[in-house]
Design an enzyme around this catalytic site. Structure first.
Site, PDB file in Angstrom:
ATOM      1  N   TYR A  99      -1.212  -1.513  10.329  1.00 58.78           N
ATOM      2  CA  TYR A  99      -1.213  -1.590   8.863  1.00 58.78           C
ATOM      3  C   TYR A  99      -0.025  -0.842   8.279  1.00 58.78           C
ATOM      4  CZ  TYR A  99      -3.101  -1.431   4.105  1.00 58.78           C
ATOM      5  OH  TYR A  99      -3.285  -1.561   2.749  1.00 58.78           O
ATOM      6  N   SER A 102       0.839  -1.187   0.000  1.00 57.69           N
ATOM      7  CA  SER A 102       0.000   0.000   0.000  1.00 57.69           C
ATOM      8  C   SER A 102       0.881   1.246   0.000  1.00 57.69           C
ATOM      9  CB  SER A 102      -0.868  -0.020   1.260  1.00 57.69           C
ATOM     10  OG  SER A 102      -1.390   1.248   1.552  1.00 57.69           O
TER      11      SER A 102
END
Length: 166
Positions: free
Chosen positions: A154, A141
């Site tokens: 995350y 990401s």
């Protein structure tokens, strides 16, 4: 680009980006081995690819469990003859800060996003070596380069995945 006769293991291949990767690879001639913990979605993706003429297998796997990943990769090799590539797309996001993220949530996110990638690579690399080389693609990401608020685990896992990839 064609992948005729090549076998690609895809973690997180049941839904989202991983599912799209599986479908495109199958359309381009690859044998696709889907590893995912979502059995219903995995079977649906598998059937969709089969119905389009693709060669595919599905195994319900928790990527945080090395022995389960290793067994699933071995099953893919047995089904398709060799392993040529790995696409790591398994990932989860949970919300929390350094204060609000508890250890259970921290471990869950890092186990799937980072340990899962490491487990998949460890299981696949011996087969890549036997087949004369191959590729590993880790899907990450923008959180690997920057951060937004309230996604501590995350963000950390994506930074770690970037380091693992390098």
């Amino acid at each position: 680009m064609r992948f005729d006769g090549k076998t690609v293991v895809v973690t997180g291949g049941a839904l989202g980006i991983g599912q799209a990767v599986c479908e495109i690879l199958a359309e381009r001639g690859a044998n696709v081995a889907i590893l995912d913990w979502d059995e219903k979605a995995g079977n649906e993706t598998c059937e969709k690819i089969k119905n389009s003429g693709g060669k595919v297998s599905f195994e319900k796997v928790d990527v945080a469990d090395f022995e389960a990943v290793e067994k699933a990769v071995e099953n893919a090799r047995n089904a398709f003859g060799e392993i040529n590539s790995l696409a790591v797309s398994a990932g989860i996001q949970r919300y929390g800060t350094a204060v609000s993220t508890d250890e259970k949530q921290w471990n869950e996110v890092l186990d799937v996003n980072l340990k899962g990638a490491w487990n998949a690579a460890r299981a696949v690399i011996p087969f890549l070596q036997k087949s004369g080389g191959g590729t590993i693609v880790n899907v990450s990401s923008v959180q690997a380069l920057a951060s937004q608020q309230n996604v501590l685990g995350y963000t950390v896992s994506n930074h770690g995945l970037r380091g693992l990839t390098r």
